[in-house]
Design a protein around this motif. Structure first.
Motif, PDB file in Angstrom:
ATOM      1  N   GLN A  56       0.837  -1.195   0.000  1.00 52.58           N
ATOM      2  CA  GLN A  56       0.000   0.000   0.000  1.00 52.58           C
ATOM      3  C   GLN A  56       0.876   1.251   0.000  1.00 52.58           C
ATOM      4  N   LEU A  57       0.367   2.283  -0.658  1.00 49.48           N
ATOM      5  CA  LEU A  57       1.117   3.528  -0.764  1.00 49.48           C
ATOM      6  C   LEU A  57       1.426   4.123   0.610  1.00 49.48           C
ATOM      7  N   GLY A  58       0.481   4.061   1.521  1.00 47.86           N
ATOM      8  CA  GLY A  58       0.715   4.574   2.873  1.00 47.86           C
ATOM      9  C   GLY A  58       1.851   3.854   3.571  1.00 47.86           C
ATOM     10  N   SER A  59       1.938   2.559   3.371  1.00 49.22           N
ATOM     11  CA  SER A  59       3.040   1.779   3.960  1.00 49.22           C
ATOM     12  C   SER A  59       4.369   2.162   3.324  1.00 49.22           C
ATOM     13  N   PHE A  60       4.349   2.378   2.023  1.00 49.31           N
ATOM     14  CA  PHE A  60       5.550   2.785   1.294  1.00 49.31           C
ATOM     15  C   PHE A  60       6.065   4.130   1.837  1.00 49.31           C
ATOM     16  N   ILE A  61       5.154   5.067   2.032  1.00 46.52           N
ATOM     17  CA  ILE A  61       5.530   6.386   2.551  1.00 46.52           C
ATOM     18  C   ILE A  61       6.091   6.268   3.970  1.00 46.52           C
ATOM     19  N   ALA A  62       5.487   5.421   4.777  1.00 50.72           N
ATOM     20  CA  ALA A  62       5.982   5.222   6.146  1.00 50.72           C
ATOM     21  C   ALA A  62       7.401   4.659   6.134  1.00 50.72           C
ATOM     22  N   ILE A  63       7.666   3.734   5.245  1.00 51.67           N
ATOM     23  CA  ILE A  63       9.007   3.152   5.132  1.00 51.67           C
ATOM     24  C   ILE A  63       9.994   4.209   4.639  1.00 51.67           C
ATOM     25  N   LEU A  64       9.592   4.999   3.650  1.00 43.89           N
ATOM     26  CA  LEU A  64      10.464   6.081   3.171  1.00 43.89           C
ATOM     27  C   LEU A  64      10.819   7.031   4.310  1.00 43.89           C
ATOM     28  N   ARG A  65       9.827   7.353   5.135  1.00 43.05           N
ATOM     29  CA  ARG A  65      10.061   8.262   6.269  1.00 43.05           C
ATOM     30  C   ARG A  65      11.083   7.641   7.239  1.00 43.05           C
ATOM     31  N   THR A  66      10.924   6.380   7.545  1.00 48.28           N
ATOM     32  CA  THR A  66      11.833   5.688   8.464  1.00 48.28           C
ATOM     33  C   THR A  66      13.256   5.666   7.918  1.00 48.28           C
ATOM     34  N   LEU A  67      13.385   5.519   6.604  1.00 50.14           N
ATOM     35  CA  LEU A  67      14.706   5.452   5.972  1.00 50.14           C
ATOM     36  C   LEU A  67      15.247   6.837   5.603  1.00 50.14           C
ATOM     37  N   SER A  68      14.559   7.889   6.059  1.00 51.66           N
ATOM     38  CA  SER A  68      14.952   9.280   5.758  1.00 51.66           C
ATOM     39  C   SER A  68      15.008   9.557   4.259  1.00 51.66           C
ATOM     40  N   LEU A  69      14.068   8.984   3.527  1.00 51.37           N
ATOM     41  CA  LEU A  69      14.011   9.164   2.073  1.00 51.37           C
ATOM     42  C   LEU A  69      12.808   9.999   1.633  1.00 51.37           C
ATOM     43  N   LEU A  70      12.003  10.430   2.575  1.00 47.66           N
ATOM     44  CA  LEU A  70      10.770  11.129   2.233  1.00 47.66           C
ATOM     45  C   LEU A  70      11.039  12.431   1.480  1.00 47.66           C
ATOM     46  N   ASP A  71      12.122  13.125   1.809  1.00 47.96           N
ATOM     47  CA  ASP A  71      12.444  14.379   1.120  1.00 47.96           C
ATOM     48  C   ASP A  71      12.685  14.175  -0.369  1.00 47.96           C
ATOM     49  N   ASN A  72      13.053  12.970  -0.766  1.00 54.33           N
ATOM     50  CA  ASN A  72      13.294  12.692  -2.183  1.00 54.33           C
ATOM     51  C   ASN A  72      12.019  12.796  -3.020  1.00 54.33           C
ATOM     52  N   LEU A  73      10.867  12.737  -2.382  1.00 50.27           N
ATOM     53  CA  LEU A  73       9.616  12.878  -3.128  1.00 50.27           C
ATOM     54  C   LEU A  73       9.482  14.278  -3.718  1.00 50.27           C
ATOM     55  N   ASP A  74      10.152  15.271  -3.120  1.00 47.35           N
ATOM     56  CA  ASP A  74      10.133  16.619  -3.683  1.00 47.35           C
ATOM     57  C   ASP A  74      10.790  16.651  -5.064  1.00 47.35           C
ATOM     58  N   LYS A  75      11.779  15.820  -5.268  1.00 49.53           N
ATOM     59  CA  LYS A  75      12.424  15.737  -6.587  1.00 49.53           C
ATOM     60  C   LYS A  75      11.502  15.042  -7.585  1.00 49.53           C
ATOM     61  N   LEU A  76      10.797  14.049  -7.104  1.00 56.00           N
ATOM     62  CA  LEU A  76       9.895  13.293  -7.961  1.00 56.00           C
ATOM     63  C   LEU A  76       8.654  14.101  -8.330  1.00 56.00           C
ATOM     64  N   PHE A  77       8.149  14.864  -7.362  1.00 53.88           N
ATOM     65  CA  PHE A  77       6.951  15.674  -7.564  1.00 53.88           C
ATOM     66  C   PHE A  77       7.238  17.119  -7.175  1.00 53.88           C
ATOM     67  N   PRO A  78       7.917  17.874  -8.044  1.00 55.78           N
ATOM     68  CA  PRO A  78       8.243  19.253  -7.679  1.00 55.78           C
ATOM     69  C   PRO A  78       6.983  20.108  -7.572  1.00 55.78           C
ATOM     70  N   LYS A  79       7.055  21.129  -6.731  1.00 55.07           N
ATOM     71  CA  LYS A  79       5.926  22.043  -6.583  1.00 55.07           C
ATOM     72  C   LYS A  79       5.780  22.863  -7.858  1.00 55.07           C
ATOM     73  N   HIS A  80       4.548  23.148  -8.201  1.00 56.02           N
ATOM     74  CA  HIS A  80       4.267  23.955  -9.379  1.00 56.02           C
ATOM     75  C   HIS A  80       3.670  25.279  -8.937  1.00 56.02           C
ATOM     76  N   ASP A  81       3.347  26.122  -9.890  1.00 56.86           N
ATOM     77  CA  ASP A  81       2.867  27.466  -9.589  1.00 56.86           C
ATOM     78  C   ASP A  81       1.443  27.508  -9.051  1.00 56.86           C
ATOM     79  N   GLY A  82       0.840  26.371  -8.821  1.00 60.77           N
ATOM     80  CA  GLY A  82      -0.511  26.350  -8.264  1.00 60.77           C
ATOM     81  C   GLY A  82      -1.592  26.170  -9.309  1.00 60.77           C
ATOM     82  N   PHE A  83      -1.254  26.335 -10.573  1.00 58.27           N
ATOM     83  CA  PHE A  83      -2.233  26.139 -11.629  1.00 58.27           C
ATOM     84  C   PHE A  83      -2.200  24.686 -12.081  1.00 58.27           C
ATOM     85  N   SER A  84      -3.371  24.116 -12.279  1.00 53.53           N
ATOM     86  CA  SER A  84      -3.435  22.772 -12.851  1.00 53.53           C
ATOM     87  C   SER A  84      -3.143  22.903 -14.346  1.00 53.53           C
TER      88      SER A  84
END
Length: 111
Positions: A56-84
């Protein structure tokens, strides 16, 4: 190390993700049991993901957090200007209509 973009099948990507998670866990000197406990998931969940099986995605995120990898999601999903993407397209179409309309208007004749 295999590059993700070179992997063709989803299953191959899952296997590579699992392998990298296991490498990270081992580099942090964590057992699967400790990683699971700290993540709030079962040991079998950690085993499954490390063997390239879906979790499950929630479990994956929890594991990433434990392994200190959660910040890497910012590279995968960069913030945009707010417009879809649809909002951006609509704005571009409105701008084009305004440009076409203003260029078709003639200057008033002066007397």
């Amino acid at each position: 190390m295999t590059e993700f973009r070179k992997l063709l099948a989803n299953e191959a990507v899952l296997v590579e993700v699992g392998r990298r998670l296991a490498e990270t866990r081992l580099a942090l000197n964590l057992s699967q049991a400790k990683c699971a406990r700290d993540s709030g998931v079962s040991t079998s969940t950690v085993e499954r993901v490390e063997h390239g099986r879906s979790i499950q995605l929630g479990s994956f995120i929890a594991i990433l957090r434990t392994l200190s990898l959660l910040d890497n999601l910012d590279k995968l999903f960069p913030k945009h200007d707010g417009f879809s993407p649809m909002q951006r397209l609509r704005e571009e179409q409105r701008s084009k209509k305004r440009t076409k309309t203003s260029s078709k208007r003639k200057a008033p004749k002066s007397a």
